[in-house]
Design a protein around this motif. Structure first.
Motif, mmCIF file in Angstrom:
data_model
loop_
_atom_site.group_PDB
_atom_site.id
_atom_site.type_symbol
_atom_site.label_atom_id
_atom_site.label_comp_id
_atom_site.label_asym_id
_atom_site.label_seq_id
_atom_site.Cartn_x
_atom_site.Cartn_y
_atom_site.Cartn_z
ATOM 1 N N HIS A 201 0.820 -1.210 0.000
ATOM 2 C CA HIS A 201 0.000 0.000 0.000
ATOM 3 C C HIS A 201 0.854 1.261 0.000
ATOM 4 N N GLU A 202 1.958 1.229 0.725
ATOM 5 C CA GLU A 202 2.820 2.410 0.820
ATOM 6 C C GLU A 202 4.124 2.220 0.049
ATOM 7 N N ASP A 203 4.175 1.214 -0.793
ATOM 8 C CA ASP A 203 5.416 0.876 -1.489
ATOM 9 C C ASP A 203 5.671 1.859 -2.634
ATOM 10 N N SER A 204 6.909 2.314 -2.771
ATOM 11 C CA SER A 204 7.266 3.266 -3.831
ATOM 12 C C SER A 204 8.102 2.597 -4.912
ATOM 13 N N LEU A 205 7.854 1.302 -5.159
ATOM 14 C CA LEU A 205 8.714 0.581 -6.092
ATOM 15 C C LEU A 205 8.614 1.106 -7.524
ATOM 16 N N VAL A 206 7.592 1.903 -7.845
ATOM 17 C CA VAL A 206 7.535 2.527 -9.175
ATOM 18 C C VAL A 206 8.727 3.452 -9.377
ATOM 19 N N TYR A 207 9.195 4.070 -8.311
ATOM 20 C CA TYR A 207 10.276 5.055 -8.403
ATOM 21 C C TYR A 207 11.615 4.507 -7.918
ATOM 22 N N ASP A 208 11.631 3.270 -7.393
ATOM 23 C CA ASP A 208 12.874 2.642 -6.933
ATOM 24 C C ASP A 208 13.441 1.811 -8.080
ATOM 25 N N CYS A 209 14.535 2.260 -8.629
ATOM 26 C CA CYS A 209 15.074 1.649 -9.841
ATOM 27 C C CYS A 209 15.279 0.142 -9.698
ATOM 28 N N ARG A 211 13.539 -2.319 -8.883
ATOM 29 C CA ARG A 211 12.947 -3.112 -7.800
ATOM 30 C C ARG A 211 11.568 -3.588 -8.249
ATOM 31 N N LEU A 212 11.347 -4.900 -8.160
ATOM 32 C CA LEU A 212 10.111 -5.519 -8.633
ATOM 33 C C LEU A 212 9.412 -6.239 -7.489
ATOM 34 N N ASN A 246 5.215 -6.827 -13.145
ATOM 35 C CA ASN A 246 6.668 -6.625 -13.119
ATOM 36 C C ASN A 246 7.196 -6.140 -14.468
ATOM 37 N N GLU A 247 6.628 -6.633 -15.554
ATOM 38 C CA GLU A 247 7.031 -6.147 -16.869
ATOM 39 C C GLU A 247 6.740 -4.658 -16.997
ATOM 40 N N GLY A 248 5.566 -4.238 -16.520
ATOM 41 C CA GLY A 248 5.223 -2.822 -16.541
ATOM 42 C C GLY A 248 6.171 -1.984 -15.706
ATOM 43 N N LEU A 249 6.598 -2.515 -14.559
ATOM 44 C CA LEU A 249 7.549 -1.788 -13.712
ATOM 45 C C LEU A 249 8.890 -1.616 -14.420
ATOM 46 N N LEU A 250 9.366 -2.648 -15.090
ATOM 47 C CA LEU A 250 10.632 -2.553 -15.809
ATOM 48 C C LEU A 250 10.578 -1.465 -16.879
ATOM 49 N N ILE A 251 9.486 -1.427 -17.618
ATOM 50 C CA ILE A 251 9.337 -0.419 -18.676
ATOM 51 C C ILE A 251 9.282 0.982 -18.078
ATOM 52 N N GLN A 252 8.583 1.117 -16.922
ATOM 53 C CA GLN A 252 8.488 2.423 -16.275
ATOM 54 C C GLN A 252 9.841 2.856 -15.715
ATOM 55 N N HIS A 253 10.597 1.908 -15.168
ATOM 56 C CA HIS A 253 11.926 2.251 -14.660
ATOM 57 C C HIS A 253 12.807 2.775 -15.784
ATOM 58 N N ALA A 255 11.766 4.259 -18.460
ATOM 59 C CA ALA A 255 11.270 5.596 -18.793
ATOM 60 C C ALA A 255 11.717 6.626 -17.766
ATOM 61 N N ASN A 256 11.926 6.196 -16.530
ATOM 62 C CA ASN A 256 12.383 7.102 -15.469
ATOM 63 C C ASN A 256 13.871 7.399 -15.567
ATOM 64 N N GLY A 257 14.563 6.713 -16.479
ATOM 65 C CA GLY A 257 15.999 6.923 -16.630
ATOM 66 C C GLY A 257 16.847 6.026 -15.761
ATOM 67 N N CYS A 258 16.282 4.958 -15.255
ATOM 68 C CA CYS A 258 17.040 4.044 -14.408
ATOM 69 C C CYS A 258 18.092 3.313 -15.229
ATOM 70 N N PRO A 259 19.203 2.909 -14.601
ATOM 71 C CA PRO A 259 20.208 2.127 -15.331
ATOM 72 C C PRO A 259 19.654 0.767 -15.715
ATOM 73 N N LYS A 260 20.218 0.196 -16.776
ATOM 74 C CA LYS A 260 19.766 -1.108 -17.236
ATOM 75 C C LYS A 260 20.013 -2.154 -16.162
ATOM 76 N N PRO A 261 19.012 -2.971 -15.821
ATOM 77 C CA PRO A 261 19.200 -3.959 -14.748
ATOM 78 C C PRO A 261 20.156 -5.062 -15.171
ATOM 79 N N LYS A 262 20.789 -5.668 -14.183
ATOM 80 C CA LYS A 262 21.675 -6.786 -14.459
ATOM 81 C C LYS A 262 20.868 -7.969 -14.969
ATOM 82 N N TRP A 263 21.539 -8.788 -15.787
ATOM 83 C CA TRP A 263 20.853 -9.954 -16.341
ATOM 84 C C TRP A 263 20.477 -10.918 -15.236
#
Length: 708
Positions: A201-209, A211-212, A246-253, A255-263
């Motif tokens: 409910h209070e999770d900010s994972l949309v803005y935490d690069c 994090r899924l 989780n796929e949507g979160l990756l795409i949003q990250h 778009a937010n300019g987050c670094p590419k996640p590790k494989w």
């Protein structure tokens, strides 16, 4: 938003964002979706009651009253934020109509069956247990929304009866239906893994690069985990839901300019073909939709129209269509829209072929001089609407080169005001490319349709002028005639009128219910479960050595020549029955050809052609002759006589005396050749006799001389 894109949901989407001023100042997610801001009613402005759920009806009311989008839309699909869309939600394809919305079943709303409904509505018997998904016509939503808000406030204040809507089974049996929505409002699990939206409910994972949500089991593990196929199917829906989140979160990250996640194995899975296949768009079958059977009231009135011109080519088509109309059971009246110049009308003799509305011809455009007869169709419809006294609710628009096989009614094919019905014209590829972007403000609303149209009269009155103007506009756009843009194999602009229809409808956001069960082209393989209502013989079709192509009969006056008809199609008993699909195709082609000839026979009989009894059929020799010489009259030696003319497609416009003249020349040439032959032979023979006589005399003289 990710699932909205993957599901190929038509039309735009809007997030109704309810915020206080303080919340809005600190909010970081304005870029997450197209957004319409709504004043928050989480804390009720009058009662002070804390009830954030009321923001849903309050947000809809505010959007209807203040959004420009609400002024230019016919249908609205309302969802909850905690949903994953798995397939397109198209109201008319789900059976929704104006006055009859579509919704998901919420079986746990027991208050519809008890005192709660009796307290809060005058019509408890009409209380439906629905929610979550709502697809409703905009006019109905405007009427409902204020009541939705006020009744929500009313029930919220009725604390004495809160307990009555607590219990009940919220899990309905899907019975194998493929859902088009996943609503993750409640906790769900797969083995030892679980998910509950309340825990975040209070999770900010949309803005935490990068994090899924915790990754769920893989499909292979689910197969091993649950042997029962029905339970296993439910588990697959669970992991599909969280994986899409989780796929949507990756795409949003990203778009937010987050670094590419590790494989990782999990990230690789989310990009795999397996996951893409699992989440491809799903389509809800109509058989899974439960509709309320309402008392059948009076049927709306129907009027059928078709457009023609003052030439013989359209006359025989008119005879065929009018005959099939009389046999089809099509309700209502029919009108031929006849486009003619003044000169053509003076010479025209086919006035009695159909009930007719006369229209000035636009074949030669009065302003540009462009020769484009197809534009007569929208021009004629517009003229008819403006000059005729029309007593109908729905208009069925056909082409002249059609044969009706059964009734085409708005109630059967679910046409409604704001929702016309038509047939698919998939070759109109311009709806998907730059052509639509050039010629309509709403290219996403361009439907690839044509042929048969069922439209409410009110929609047609708004639309007809646009249909004509867009046809002119596309016709003038010669730079985009190319086949790869229009789908027109001739790249000639001939199908400009068809695009005029689709682009004009798109301008009004007039979306069609597209039915493949109305029309079939003879020569196409039919769906044997479908009873097609219309033959459209616009293309050449064949059965064995027999064929029919309407274009080859463009200049042949079949209607005004007694007993004239097309070559008879083969006898169905002669068909090869080894291939069932080919057999059904050929049977329909034969039916179309026979219906046209039957219409012509009845037309000639009605015209009191000489010896009105059944005309004598062509013999095999006669048919061979007709194929060779084109046109002939079979005459018996007896008197009185019956005769049949079997016509073959003409090559030139004027052939009335061609074959009789040809016959005279053939005979004359034969006689001259014979006489010439006799003369030559006579001369040769005479010369030979002369030589022979001279030689004999000379020999006799020599004999006499030697004897002396």
């Amino acid at each position: 938003m990710r699932s909205f894109v993957k599901a190929q949901q038509p039309g735009p989407v809007t997030r109704l964002l309810s915020c206080t001023d303080d919340e809005l100042n600190n909010y970081k997610g304005m870029a997450l979706a197209p957004t319409f801001l709504v004043p928050s009613m989480s804390r009720h402005p009058k009662t002070g009651d804390w009830y954030p759920a009321i923001n849903k009806p309050a947000g809809v009311v505010h959007w209807l009253n203040h959004s420009k989008d609400a002024q230019n839309v016919d249908w609205v699909v309302i969802l909850d934020a905690d949903m994953i869309i798995r397939g397109p939600i198209v109201p008319w394809e789900l059976g929704a109509e104006k006055g009859s919305p579509f919704a998901a079943y919420y079986g746990y709303l027991r208050g519809c069956d008890n005192i709660l409904a009796q307290l809060h509505t005058k019509h408890p018997g009409l209380c439906d247990k629905v929610g979550g998904l709502l697809a409703m016509h905009i006019d109905d939503l405007r009427a409902l929304a204020p009541q939705w808000l006020s009744k929500t406030e009313e029930v919220r204040e009725d604390k004495a009866h809160w307990s009555t809507n607590i219990t009940g089974d919220i899990y309905g049996k899907a019975q194998g239906v493929e859902p088009i929505l996943l609503h993750y409002g409640l906790p769900f699990s797969v083995g030892n893994w679980s998910f509950s939206k309340l825990e975040h409910h209070e999770d900010s994972l949309v803005y935490d690069c990068n994090r899924l949500f915790p990754e769920p089991p893989y499909p292979r593990e689910v197969n091993m985990l649950e042997p029962d196929k029905h339970k296993r199917r439910a588990l697959f829906l669970n992991i599909e839901c969280i994986n899409t989140l989780n796929e949507g979160l990756l795409i949003q990250h990203a778009a937010n300019g987050c670094p590419k996640p590790k494989w990782s194995k999990y990230l690789s899975f989310l990009k795999s073909k397996t996951f893409a296949e699992m989440t491809k768009p799903k389509f809800l079958p109509r058989s899974s939709v439960i509709t309320e059977e309402l008392e059948e009231g009076p049927r709306p009135k129907i009027h059928t129209v078709f457009s023609t011109e003052c030439i013989p080519y359209f006359d025989w088509q008119t005879v065929g269509l009018m005959h099939s109309f009389s046999q089809s059971g099509q309700p209502g009246n029919i009108t031929r829209l006849l486009s003619c110049t003044d000169e053509e009308l003076k010479k025209y003799t086919g006035h009695d072929l159909a009930p007719t509305h006369y229209v000035p011809s636009m074949s030669r455009h009065p302003l540009t001089g462009d020769w484009y007869p197809a534009i007569n169709k929208p021009a004629a419809v517009l003229h008819w609407l403006n000059h005729a006294d029309i007593d109908a609710d729905f208009i069925v628009i056909l082409d002249a080169d059609m044969i009706l096989r059964g009734p085409i009614t708005p109630w059967e094919f679910k046409a409604a005001r704001g929702r016309p019905v038509s047939t698919p014209y998939d070759y109109l590829i311009g709806c998907d490319n730059e052509l639509a972007k050039l010629h309509t403000l709403h290219p996403e609303a361009c439907d690839k349709v044509g042929g048969v149209i069922i439209m409410h009269i009110d929609d047609l009155r708004k639309f007809a002028m646009l249909w004509l103007h867009k046809s002119e506009e596309v016709r003038a756009d010669k730079e985009h005639y190319a086949t790869n843009i229009t789908g027109d194999v001739y790249a000639s602009g001939w199908i400009s009128e068809m695009y005029g229809y689709s682009f004009g409808a798109a301008e009004l956001n007039l979306r069609h219910l597209i039915s493949p069960e109305i029309l079939i082209y003879p020569g196409y393989i039919p769906d044997r479960s479908v009873k097609y209502r219309v033959f459209h013989y616009g293309l050449e079709f064949t059965v064995g050595n027999w064929s029919f192509d309407k274009a080859k009969w463009r200049d042949t006056d079949i209607v005004n020549k007694c007993w004239a008809k097309f070559p008879d199609p083969p006898d169905p008993s002669t068909l090869d029955r080894s291939d069932e699909n080919a057999l059904q195709r050929d049977l329909l082609s034969i039916e179309c050809g026979k219906t046209l000839n039957e219409a012509l026979f009845l037309h000639h009989k009605k015209r009191n052609c000489p010896d009105g009894s059944t005309p004598k059929q062509n013999t095999i020799d006669d048919v061979a002759s007709s194929r060779k010489f084109g046109r002939f009259s079979e005459r018996s030696n007896s008197s009185p006589r019956n005769y049949t003319r079997s016509l073959s497609p003409p090559e030139d416009k004027d052939k009335d005396g061609l074959f009789s003249t040809l016959r005279v020349w053939v005979i004359a040439l034969w006689v001259i050749s014979g006489c010439g032959f006799l003369v030559v032979m006579s001369l040769l023979f005479s010369g030979r006799r002369g030589k022979l006589g001279k030689g004999k005399t000379h020999r006799n003289k020599r004999r006499s001389s030697s004897g002396l």
